[in-house]
Design an enzyme around this catalytic site. Sequence first.
Site, short mmCIF file in Angstrom:
data_model
loop_
_atom_site.label_atom_id
_atom_site.label_comp_id
_atom_site.label_asym_id
_atom_site.label_seq_id
_atom_site.Cartn_x
_atom_site.Cartn_y
_atom_site.Cartn_z
N GLU A 66 0.81 -1.22 0.00
CA GLU A 66 0.00 0.00 0.00
C GLU A 66 0.85 1.27 0.00
OE1 GLU A 66 -0.55 -2.62 1.89
OE2 GLU A 66 -2.65 -3.25 1.67
N PHE A 128 -11.24 -7.28 14.31
CA PHE A 128 -10.19 -7.75 13.40
C PHE A 128 -9.81 -6.64 12.41
CE2 PHE A 128 -8.98 -9.94 9.38
CZ PHE A 128 -7.74 -10.40 9.83
N GLN A 129 -8.54 -6.33 12.34
CA GLN A 129 -7.99 -5.30 11.46
C GLN A 129 -8.59 -3.92 11.70
OE1 GLN A 129 -7.95 -6.99 7.42
NE2 GLN A 129 -5.92 -7.81 7.88
N LYS A 178 -17.56 -0.72 6.89
CA LYS A 178 -18.03 -1.72 5.94
C LYS A 178 -19.55 -1.71 5.81
CE LYS A 178 -17.16 -6.48 4.58
NZ LYS A 178 -16.41 -7.72 4.87
#
Length: 588
Positions: A66, A128-129, A178
Amino acid sequence: MGSNENTQASNAHLTTPTRLTGAEIVWATLVGEGVTDVFGYPGGAILPVYDALRKFPIHHTLVRHEQGASHMADGYARASGKVGVVIATSGPGATNLVTGIATAMLDSIPLVCITGQVSSKVLGTDAFQEVDITGITLPVTKHNFLVNCTEDIAPAIRYAFQIAKSGRPGPVLVDITKDAQQATAIFDFAAAKPRPYRPHPMLHVDDVELEQAAELIRNAKRPVILAGHGIIESGAMEQVRTLAERAQIPVALTLLGLGAFPASHELNLGMMGMHGESWVNHAIQEADLLIACGMRFDDRVTGTIGTYATKAKKIHIDVDPAEINKNVKVDVALVGDLSAVLEQLLPRISGRDGAAWLKTIDTLKGASAVRDIKNLPDDGHLYAAHVIHDIWRITGGNAIVVTDVGQHQMWEAQYFHHEQPRTLITSGGLGTMGFALPAAIGAKTACPEKEVWVIAGDGGFQMTSSELSTIAQEGIKINIAIINNGFLGMVRQWQEFFYDKNYECTPLISPDFVKLADAHGIAGHTVRTRAELEQAVNVARSTRGAYLLNFMVEQEDSVYPMIPVGSALHEMIRRPGKSPLLETPEDK
Ligand SMILES: Cc1cc2nc3c(=O)[nH]c(=O)nc-3n(C[C@H](O)[C@H](O)[C@H](O)COP(=O)(O)OP(=O)(O)OC[C@H]3O[C@@H](n4cnc5c(N)ncnc54)[C@H](O)[C@@H]3O)c2cc1C
Ligand SMILES: Cc1ncc(C[n+]2csc(CCOP(=O)(O)OP(=O)(O)O)c2C)c(N)n1
Ligand SMILES: [Mg+2]
């Protein structure tokens, strides 16, 4: 890649309010903002956005790390003047962007970085993440947003574009949860338009200030224009040239200003600062007026502030009020867009006789000041200066050069003469090694018709060499020149000058770069002598695909002149007499 069908569908979205998913809104808004290319890497929290990509006419370049995406978008923005766009997932995807975002921030480059974030229901639970990327990037973005509701996506992205490109440009990050990507909302592009940009209240130049500046210019005996990156960002090349020519004022450039004023112009003095030309630094120290145009008096430019241009009055023209009196106290500040300010100032400036001062500077230059080194005798060694000078000569200077950071970067600034803006792309403020290869991919994506050269050190090239894969996958034609000196050269130079030649941790083993290129399906060649140079550069240029040249240069060469940190601008270390590259009478 977008088809006609996709283009029609997304254009319909732009004119007729339509219900879309948040993910579709991301792309539809980017299309509306005129985006054609993005650089990114997928992952869980941004998957809905990736899933929707195929419906929109936007080309996505898949990077290998990235950091590469943020440098590519940066190179794209520097080459084109447009906003560069990055896409990444949450957590490590987002944190990998940080170096590239900081690089863009320090050099005022407009980027919009879109990151996925965990769903709003689990925000703050160490999901998570999950990382707080808006918190992490707060100091290195111009602004950032956390968007957790679908209706807010289009306004946030449109606002991000406006912030990134208005006033002093810079990077903006939009972090989208999300669930906001998955839910639907009515997409109304026109309604999402941000309120008109209200310039900072100080962005107003009145007649009194303009007259003060004009008066200083009229009365100056030894004026110098300090030409910076803001000239390129403002598109003020013509106005600066008019000012210089009309008032016969010599022009000194910052590293990031190179190209803002033609190198071949008789009033162009060259680069100022730590590795600038000696006569430029002497002229600044002797000047009675400095006219700073879109430059921020970086410490690499001033040397010790207390000893900087003490005989000179100073005029500072800059769009960012925070830059005024930050490093150097000035006598007149004209705060605003450079080209607009100069349009107001120029009618007050008439012809001036600058001959005596220009003659004095010519004397400072001496007879052999042109750094035209091709006629120097060949002592069997290959010098980086030769390589860069020859690339300039053979390309006729008609190339975009993207450098990495180190000695080769300074030699590029000294030996490649830039006539046009946006032809030197380099990380100045953060000095980010690993910048060149990905930024060149961005530059070539923005300007496919231009010849693009990477000039990188053996150290910095290895930091992002995985992007060779991206070049191969995209089928991009870039010429890569590795200035291979077997050292982290710029650090070795500091060790030589200031640490008794204790070359601790700077000798560098590298892979066989030609084989590395070959492993990616990219042709290459190693060059060890000056005699081979010209043909090698010609082969690279005429080869259809990307080409890597590995130049095995003199290992312990140094960049001269050099102002040691803590010294005044005129206290330069000069090139010692044993070198074959003596260029000015002061080199001894
Ligand atoms: C190894 C190394 C060595 C270096 N050595 C040197 C050196 O010898 N000499 C040198 O010059 N640099 C050197 N640099 C680079 C240096 O660190 C700075 O990045 C550089 O001097 C900054 O140039 P600048 O002020 O023109 O550009 P920026 O830092 O980009 O500043 C641009 C200025 O223009 C203003 N601006 C932007 N848009 C507008 C507009 N529309 N209108 C008006 N103003 C605007 C901004 O507000 C800002 O103040 C070196 C870097 C490295 C990594
Ligand atoms: C990411 C990063 N780490 C460390 C540095 C410090 N640094 C500046 S120049 C340099 C050496 C660069 O070596 P190389 O890429 O081989 O270029 P050369 O100076 O030899 O031309 C280093 C380590 C940096 N600028 N960026
Ligand atoms: Mg090196």
